[in-house]
Design a protein around this motif. Structure first.
Motif, PDB file in Angstrom:
ATOM      1  N   UNK A  94      -0.059 -17.409 -38.042  1.00 44.77           N
ATOM      2  CA  UNK A  94      -0.317 -16.277 -38.921  1.00 44.77           C
ATOM      3  C   UNK A  94       0.936 -15.476 -39.216  1.00 44.77           C
ATOM      4  N   UNK A  95       1.734 -15.214 -38.189  1.00 42.94           N
ATOM      5  CA  UNK A  95       2.972 -14.459 -38.382  1.00 42.94           C
ATOM      6  C   UNK A  95       3.967 -15.263 -39.213  1.00 42.94           C
ATOM      7  N   UNK A  96       4.029 -16.569 -38.967  1.00 43.76           N
ATOM      8  CA  UNK A  96       4.944 -17.418 -39.737  1.00 43.76           C
ATOM      9  C   UNK A  96       4.531 -17.457 -41.209  1.00 43.76           C
ATOM     10  N   UNK A  97       3.232 -17.492 -41.460  1.00 42.92           N
ATOM     11  CA  UNK A  97       2.751 -17.519 -42.840  1.00 42.92           C
ATOM     12  C   UNK A  97       3.150 -16.247 -43.579  1.00 42.92           C
ATOM     13  N   UNK A  98       3.095 -15.110 -42.883  1.00 44.66           N
ATOM     14  CA  UNK A  98       3.478 -13.845 -43.496  1.00 44.66           C
ATOM     15  C   UNK A  98       4.961 -13.823 -43.848  1.00 44.66           C
ATOM     16  N   UNK A  99       5.780 -14.510 -43.055  1.00 47.31           N
ATOM     17  CA  UNK A  99       7.223 -14.541 -43.286  1.00 47.31           C
ATOM     18  C   UNK A  99       7.578 -15.429 -44.476  1.00 47.31           C
TER      19      UNK A  99
END
Length: 233
Positions: A94-99
């Protein structure tokens, strides 16, 4: 022409849960755009691409084949032919997708598929910029939100139910950080479309939200397809 429903909102607002339930109830096709971005993020993590290396992400992006299909009524996200549904909902992904999601080349690749799906069938689609960028002419636009405290608690409970131990305050901090990034990114920032209906679910149950949005969708579809009598909300 097809009738499209756009649901936008911040991380953890319940967009996917609500959209899936409404789609099933009203026999709409559900397009989980967040899952598509998560699949791209999963690919980058598996390929060990540094998330701050934009050039490398752009290079690898073209090698990721991400598709959506249905098996027995269930949406399956495929990454290079593999069903990756079970890997998409971790905090890391999820955090990687936001980046990576603000990168124009990443967005361009996935938005093209989303627009094609919406052009050919009545569907409901959720994400961060559906009503503002992907489907600006959607027949119904909804901005679904809740306080960061409520969203963090929901995420904490979801992970706990899966036997995963996480720190509630860390989840809340991550959500607020993701909100800031999503709202301030240069490409397609998170914001409520001018003609979207605001639905704050902080003090509502999932069933209540599903009922309200289902009725909004029914009214919209009936009007769109020329049926003159339909229930008022």
């Amino acid at each position: 022409m097809s009738f499209n429903v756009a649901i936008d909102g911040p991380a953890g607002a319940g967009k996917s849960t609500i959209a899936k339930a409404v789609a099933k109830k009203l026999n709409l096709i559900y397009v989980d755009t967040g899952a598509m971005y998560r699949a791209m993020a999963l690919y980058m993590l598996r390929e060990q691409v540094p998330l701050l290396d934009t050039e490398r992400i752009i290079e690898k992006c073209s090698q990721a084949d991400i598709t959506i299909r249905y098996e027995n009524g269930i949406q399956v996200v495929q990454l290079n032919g593999e069903n990756v549904n079970e890997f998409l909902r971790t905090e890391e992904v999820g955090k990687a997708a936001s980046v990576i999601s603000p990168i124009p080349e990443v967005r361009r690749k996935l938005v093209e598929l989303q627009k094609t799906l919406a052009a050919h069938t009545d569907c409901i689609m959720d994400g961060r910029d559906i009503g503002t960028c992907v489907l600006p002419n959607a027949g119904l636009k909804i901005f679904l939100t809740a306080s960061s405290e409520v969203r963090a608690r929901r995420r904490y409970d979801e992970l706990a139910a899966k036997g995963m131990e996480e720190d509630l305050q860390k989840i809340k901090a991550d959500i607020e950080e993701r909100d800031y990034r999503d709202m301030h990114r240069e490409q397609s920032p998170l914001k409520q479309a001018e003609d979207a209906v605001l639905v704050d679910t902080s003090h509502m149950s999932a069933d209540e939200v599903i009922s309200i949005i289902s009725q909004m969708c029914e009214n919209g579809m009936q009007a769109f397809h020329g049926i003159k009598t339909f229930r008022e909300i």
